[in-house]
Scaffold this motif. Sequence first.
Motif, PDB file in Angstrom:
ATOM      1  N   UNK A  48      -0.842  -2.143   2.439  1.00  0.00           N
ATOM      2  CA  UNK A  48       0.283  -1.472   1.790  1.00  0.00           C
ATOM      3  C   UNK A  48       0.238  -1.628   0.273  1.00  0.00           C
ATOM      4  N   UNK A  49      -0.100  -2.823  -0.210  1.00  0.00           N
ATOM      5  CA  UNK A  49      -0.215  -3.027  -1.648  1.00  0.00           C
ATOM      6  C   UNK A  49      -1.304  -2.137  -2.247  1.00  0.00           C
ATOM      7  N   UNK A  50      -2.430  -2.011  -1.554  1.00  0.00           N
ATOM      8  CA  UNK A  50      -3.492  -1.138  -2.047  1.00  0.00           C
ATOM      9  C   UNK A  50      -3.022   0.320  -2.107  1.00  0.00           C
ATOM     10  N   UNK A  51      -2.270   0.733  -1.123  1.00  0.00           N
ATOM     11  CA  UNK A  51      -1.753   2.111  -1.123  1.00  0.00           C
ATOM     12  C   UNK A  51      -0.802   2.327  -2.295  1.00  0.00           C
ATOM     13  N   UNK A  52       0.025   1.341  -2.572  1.00  0.00           N
ATOM     14  CA  UNK A  52       0.994   1.464  -3.672  1.00  0.00           C
ATOM     15  C   UNK A  52       0.303   1.556  -5.024  1.00  0.00           C
ATOM     16  N   UNK A  53      -0.851   0.929  -5.165  1.00  0.00           N
ATOM     17  CA  UNK A  53      -1.532   0.946  -6.475  1.00  0.00           C
ATOM     18  C   UNK A  53      -1.941   2.353  -6.888  1.00  0.00           C
ATOM     19  N   UNK A  54      -1.988   3.285  -5.975  1.00  0.00           N
ATOM     20  CA  UNK A  54      -2.298   4.670  -6.356  1.00  0.00           C
ATOM     21  C   UNK A  54      -1.239   5.245  -7.282  1.00  0.00           C
ATOM     22  N   UNK A  55      -0.061   4.676  -7.267  1.00  0.00           N
ATOM     23  CA  UNK A  55       1.044   5.219  -8.057  1.00  0.00           C
ATOM     24  C   UNK A  55       1.284   4.456  -9.355  1.00  0.00           C
ATOM     25  N   UNK A  56       0.415   3.513  -9.673  1.00  0.00           N
ATOM     26  CA  UNK A  56       0.569   2.753 -10.913  1.00  0.00           C
ATOM     27  C   UNK A  56       0.078   3.557 -12.098  1.00  0.00           C
TER      28      UNK A  56
END
Length: 56
Positions: A48-56
């Motif tokens: 989930x954290x890796x997926x969220x990094x797409x939006x950084x």
Amino acid sequence: MIDQGRPCVELAQQLQAVESAIRNAKQALIHDHLDHCLGDETSAAVVELKAITRYL
């Protein structure tokens, strides 16, 4: 490019390429950190954290 009088479209394309390269490098750094510091790459939290990094 500005000093050379290049068209604005070319300058915008180059700036977009630089932004993309920086974004990709930042994402790779974060993923590497997650993999090495948090351990289990398959845990739901890491995925989930890796997926969220797409939006950084």
